[in-house]
Design a protein around this motif. Structure first.
Motif, short mmCIF file in Angstrom:
data_model
loop_
_atom_site.label_atom_id
_atom_site.label_comp_id
_atom_site.label_asym_id
_atom_site.label_seq_id
_atom_site.Cartn_x
_atom_site.Cartn_y
_atom_site.Cartn_z
N THR A 215 0.85 -1.18 0.00
CA THR A 215 0.00 0.00 0.00
C THR A 215 0.90 1.23 0.00
OG1 THR A 215 -1.77 -1.10 1.20
CG2 THR A 215 -1.74 1.31 1.26
N LYS B 154 1.37 5.40 0.11
CA LYS B 154 0.71 6.60 0.64
C LYS B 154 1.50 7.83 0.24
CE LYS B 154 -0.71 3.98 4.74
NZ LYS B 154 -0.63 3.89 6.21
N LYS C 66 -10.11 11.78 1.49
CA LYS C 66 -9.29 10.57 1.37
C LYS C 66 -9.92 9.62 0.36
CE LYS C 66 -9.63 9.76 5.78
NZ LYS C 66 -9.52 9.08 7.09
N THR C 67 -9.09 9.01 -0.46
CA THR C 67 -9.56 7.99 -1.39
C THR C 67 -8.61 6.81 -1.38
OG1 THR C 67 -8.33 8.96 -3.26
CG2 THR C 67 -10.62 9.68 -2.94
N VAL C 68 -9.14 5.64 -1.70
CA VAL C 68 -8.33 4.43 -1.82
C VAL C 68 -8.62 3.81 -3.18
CG1 VAL C 68 -7.81 2.16 -0.86
CG2 VAL C 68 -8.42 4.04 0.68
N THR D 170 -2.40 -1.13 -3.81
CA THR D 170 -3.40 -0.23 -3.23
C THR D 170 -2.78 1.15 -3.03
OG1 THR D 170 -4.52 -2.04 -2.11
CG2 THR D 170 -4.93 0.18 -1.28
N LYS E 283 -3.41 4.84 -1.29
CA LYS E 283 -4.17 5.70 -0.38
C LYS E 283 -3.77 7.14 -0.69
CE LYS E 283 -4.98 2.51 3.44
NZ LYS E 283 -4.87 2.28 4.90
N THR E 284 -4.73 7.90 -1.19
CA THR E 284 -4.40 9.26 -1.62
C THR E 284 -5.58 10.18 -1.31
OG1 THR E 284 -3.71 10.56 -3.53
CG2 THR E 284 -5.17 8.73 -3.99
N HIS F 22 -6.28 13.86 6.48
CA HIS F 22 -6.43 12.51 7.00
C HIS F 22 -6.80 12.45 8.49
CE1 HIS F 22 -4.92 10.15 3.54
NE2 HIS F 22 -4.41 11.31 3.21
#
Length: 247
Positions: A29, A31, A69-71, A81, A83-84, A245
């Motif tokens: 993941t 970030k 926040k989006t995934v 994945t 996370k941004t 976040h």
């Protein structure tokens, strides 16, 4: 017995640490780091006004939603994945006589995973415009000026530039401690280049990003024309990572 148990616990702990520290596996993941937020994340109501250096016509950008926040998964079939964050821009142009809305969403380019031998990292989030209908919108001028990649230092080799062109990625080709636009001095400026290739309906767009300010200048070039747009007015609120976040 206790010694063997202690050794076993140490081995297990080391394995767990190694698993956690492995960021480039198929289930990794990624970030955004703070730098991506410093250059590209702005609160609702932030705006920028640009003037054509030759015709004096105006383009403008306005943030119309709060960053959230989006995934998502990375592009090109990657299982990584990401996370941004994302938010929406509203663009108006006297030059093109259009109004347009599009989504700004940094993501990880799946192909970056294959270029670690060049010192490339998937954490270098990049941005391209996103339109829900056709991924182009009414005009490329508004959205493509926001092409950005979070490279820590400029690319200075031809192979890196070629890879960016091939994958339709913008790249950072210069960094300025300070840069003047219309008599105003901006600090920590990154110069981004996007070559048209097969994906864009132009030859190239060059943009200048100032830390905590956003795009301060962009240069548009195609086979028959060119234009230089300079920032003449803005009111922005840059959001830090913890502010987006915290919820």
């Amino acid at each position: 017995m206790e010694k063997k148990l202690l050794i076993s616990l140490i081995i297990v702990a080391m394995c767990i640490m190694a698993f956690i520290g492995c960021d480039h596996g198929i289930f990794a993941t990624f970030k955004p780091n703070e730098e991506l937020f410093e250059y590209t994340c702005y609160d609702k109501g932030s705006y920028w006004v640009y003037e054509d250096s030759a015709t004096h016509k105006i383009d403008s950008l306005l943030v119309i939603t709060k960053p959230v926040k989006t995934v998502t998964n990375a592009e090109y079939g990657s299982t990584i994945t990401t996370k941004t964050f994302s938010f929406q821009y509203f663009y108006t142009s006297e030059i093109a006589n259009v109004k347009d809305t599009f989504i700004f969403k940094p993501t990880v380019h799946g192909n970056l995973l294959h270029y670690t031998n060049l010192g490339w990292n998937p954490e270098w989030f990049y941005t391209n415009p996103f339109h829900s209908n056709d991924n182009k919108g009414k005009t490329f001028r508004g959205s493509y000026i926001l092409g950005y990649i979070n490279m820590p230092t400029p690319i200075d080799d031809s192979e890196g530039k070629r890879l960016c062109e091939t994958n339709a990625l913008p790249w950072c080709d210069k960094y300025y401690q300070s840069y003047m636009v219309e008599g105003n001095e901006y600090d920590d400026v990154k110069r981004m280049v996007a070559i048209g290739m097969y994906k864009y309906p132009f030859d190239s767009i060059v943009t200048y990003w100032a830390k905590n300010i956003g795009v301060i200048r962009y240069e548009y070039y195609d086979s028959i024309s060119s234009s230089i747009m300079n920032l003449i007015k803005y009111d922005v609120k840059n959001l830090k990572k913890k502010e987006v976040h915290k919820k």
